[in-house]
Design a protein around this motif. Structure first.
Motif, PDB file in Angstrom:
ATOM      1  N   ALA A 124      54.678 -24.765 -18.725  1.00 50.47           N
ATOM      2  CA  ALA A 124      53.272 -25.148 -18.665  1.00 50.47           C
ATOM      3  C   ALA A 124      52.652 -25.230 -20.057  1.00 50.47           C
ATOM      4  CB  ALA A 124      52.501 -24.145 -17.806  1.00 50.47           C
ATOM      5  N   PHE A 128      50.755 -28.355 -21.654  1.00 48.81           N
ATOM      6  CA  PHE A 128      49.330 -28.243 -21.956  1.00 48.81           C
ATOM      7  C   PHE A 128      49.042 -28.565 -23.420  1.00 48.81           C
ATOM      8  CE2 PHE A 128      45.342 -26.077 -22.886  1.00 48.81           C
ATOM      9  CZ  PHE A 128      44.562 -26.471 -21.810  1.00 48.81           C
ATOM     10  N   THR A 248      45.226 -36.366 -18.752  1.00 50.72           N
ATOM     11  CA  THR A 248      44.669 -35.651 -17.607  1.00 50.72           C
ATOM     12  C   THR A 248      45.781 -35.177 -16.687  1.00 50.72           C
ATOM     13  OG1 THR A 248      42.643 -36.974 -17.696  1.00 50.72           O
ATOM     14  CG2 THR A 248      43.128 -35.831 -15.625  1.00 50.72           C
ATOM     15  N   LYS A 250      48.877 -34.511 -17.431  1.00 48.74           N
ATOM     16  CA  LYS A 250      49.605 -33.408 -18.070  1.00 48.74           C
ATOM     17  C   LYS A 250      48.818 -32.107 -17.980  1.00 48.74           C
ATOM     18  CE  LYS A 250      52.519 -35.765 -21.483  1.00 48.74           C
ATOM     19  NZ  LYS A 250      52.835 -35.895 -22.923  1.00 48.74           N
ATOM     20  N   ARG A 251      47.514 -32.163 -18.203  1.00 54.29           N
ATOM     21  CA  ARG A 251      46.695 -30.958 -18.175  1.00 54.29           C
ATOM     22  C   ARG A 251      46.618 -30.377 -16.762  1.00 54.29           C
ATOM     23  NH1 ARG A 251      43.529 -30.745 -23.002  1.00 54.29           N
ATOM     24  NH2 ARG A 251      45.129 -31.013 -24.616  1.00 54.29           N
ATOM     25  N   ILE A 252      46.511 -31.226 -15.754  1.00 57.54           N
ATOM     26  CA  ILE A 252      46.501 -30.743 -14.369  1.00 57.54           C
ATOM     27  C   ILE A 252      47.824 -30.052 -14.068  1.00 57.54           C
ATOM     28  CG2 ILE A 252      46.500 -31.447 -11.938  1.00 57.54           C
ATOM     29  CD1 ILE A 252      44.596 -33.710 -12.724  1.00 57.54           C
ATOM     30  N   ALA A 254      49.951 -28.673 -16.111  1.00 59.54           N
ATOM     31  CA  ALA A 254      50.087 -27.412 -16.847  1.00 59.54           C
ATOM     32  C   ALA A 254      49.196 -26.314 -16.286  1.00 59.54           C
ATOM     33  CB  ALA A 254      49.760 -27.644 -18.321  1.00 59.54           C
ATOM     34  N   GLY A 255      47.964 -26.640 -15.959  1.00 62.27           N
ATOM     35  CA  GLY A 255      47.027 -25.633 -15.478  1.00 62.27           C
ATOM     36  C   GLY A 255      47.456 -25.005 -14.165  1.00 62.27           C
ATOM     37  N   ILE A 256      47.905 -25.836 -13.223  1.00 58.92           N
ATOM     38  CA  ILE A 256      48.328 -25.315 -11.921  1.00 58.92           C
ATOM     39  C   ILE A 256      49.585 -24.470 -12.070  1.00 58.92           C
ATOM     40  CG2 ILE A 256      49.240 -25.998  -9.661  1.00 58.92           C
ATOM     41  CD1 ILE A 256      47.291 -28.370  -9.773  1.00 58.92           C
ATOM     42  N   MET A 258      50.519 -22.774 -14.638  1.00 60.40           N
ATOM     43  CA  MET A 258      50.188 -21.524 -15.325  1.00 60.40           C
ATOM     44  C   MET A 258      49.601 -20.495 -14.349  1.00 60.40           C
ATOM     45  SD  MET A 258      50.273 -20.064 -18.323  1.00 60.40           S
ATOM     46  CE  MET A 258      50.293 -21.374 -19.551  1.00 60.40           C
ATOM     47  N   LEU A 259      48.690 -20.917 -13.513  1.00 60.04           N
ATOM     48  CA  LEU A 259      48.071 -19.990 -12.562  1.00 60.04           C
ATOM     49  C   LEU A 259      49.102 -19.394 -11.600  1.00 60.04           C
ATOM     50  CD1 LEU A 259      44.807 -21.946 -11.655  1.00 60.04           C
ATOM     51  CD2 LEU A 259      44.961 -19.819 -12.953  1.00 60.04           C
TER      52      LEU A 259
END
Length: 274
Positions: A124, A128, A248, A250-252, A254-256, A258-259
């Protein structure tokens, strides 16, 4: 263990979410499914160690169905790099069988949770930060692709994921466009799932403490509900992926990741300390 109505609703929601994620990000939905299936099984009396393993195996089994639905949508848009699928898939088969038949059964569920969390966090972060690969870097030849596939198949089998958390960063690192990488990852999810599930069934056939309607480590009621819902949402996820700008997406992704990775890492550490 019969499914209560609330459990069916929970699993259906998981299937819809996992299917959408599979189409959107090419991750097979496993990163979403594993933490929640673990919780559902553990809350219904299944030993925590066994619950993690069954969640991983059941999640992987759903990817067989999700990947078919997802890849059809991506293929219609001409985004799947079938040349890369042919190069990477043989290695995936080898890595998947090695881990699912042998290594998976030997490892404790707590360690699987920790490995899951650490590897996904690293993947991630790479996505990110959006580090640009060297413009001259290309995908390796068939031998390199097969070696990469072995690693992807092995680690995916440990974690119950479709391989997108590794194959998408790997392909983008080799200058494959993100939309092609997501689509190709969806296609790779099918051999990853099939060969890992074969191993999960064989490796968990005689394990004690499994709930009713289990085949090896695979919990069939959850598979049925999740798979039937996920195939409905995967095409929508694929259409959404092609409508989003690269950064966008890639960021989605990575964020999911990571959580969910942090959640599983914390769970694994708690199990080790118990």
């Amino acid at each position: 263990m019969l499914l209560e109505p609330i459990t069916i609703v929970e699993l259906a929601a998981l299937g819809l979410t996992g299917g959408f994620m599979a189409g959107l990000l090419g991750v097979g939905g496993g990163m979403v499914l594993v933490p929640f299936i673990t919780w559902i099984l553990a809350s219904r009396g299944v030993d925590n160690e066994l619950a993690v393993k069954m969640a991983i195996a059941t999640s992987m089994a759903t990817i067989i169905f999700t990947s078919i639905s997802s890849v059809r949508a991506h293929h219609k848009r001409g985004m799947v790099r079938w040349d890369l699928v042919k190069g990477i898939a043989p290695g995936i088969m080898i890595g998947a069988l090695v881990v699912s038949i042998g290594v998976f059964a030997l490892l404790k569920g707590a360690w699987l949770s920790v490995v899951f969390g650490v590897l996904v966090i690293l993947a991630a972060l790479q996505m990110f930060l959006d580090r640009k690969p060297k413009p001259t870097r290309q995908m390796p030849g068939r031998g390199g692709q097969m070696a990469a596939g072995s690693v992807i198949g092995f680690l995916s089998g440990l974690l119950g994921a479709g391989g997108g958390f590794l194959s998408v960063p790997f392909m983008t690192w080799c200058n494959v466009a993100i939309h092609n990488a997501v689509a190709t990852s969806a296609a790779l999810g099918f051999p990853i799932a099939v060969f890992n599930v074969i191993g999960y069934v064989l490796g968990g056939w005689s394990v004690a403490g499994r709930p009713e309607w289990s085949v090896g480590y695979v919990w069939l009621p959850a598979l049925a509900v999740i798979a039937s819902c996920s195939v409905l949402m995967a095409p929508l996820g694929a259409r959404t992926a092609h409508a989003l700008p690269v950064k966008t997406l890639k960021r989605i992704f990575a964020g999911i990741l990571m959580l969910l990775a942090v959640s599983m890492l914390i769970k694994g550490i708690r199990l080790l300390g118990a």
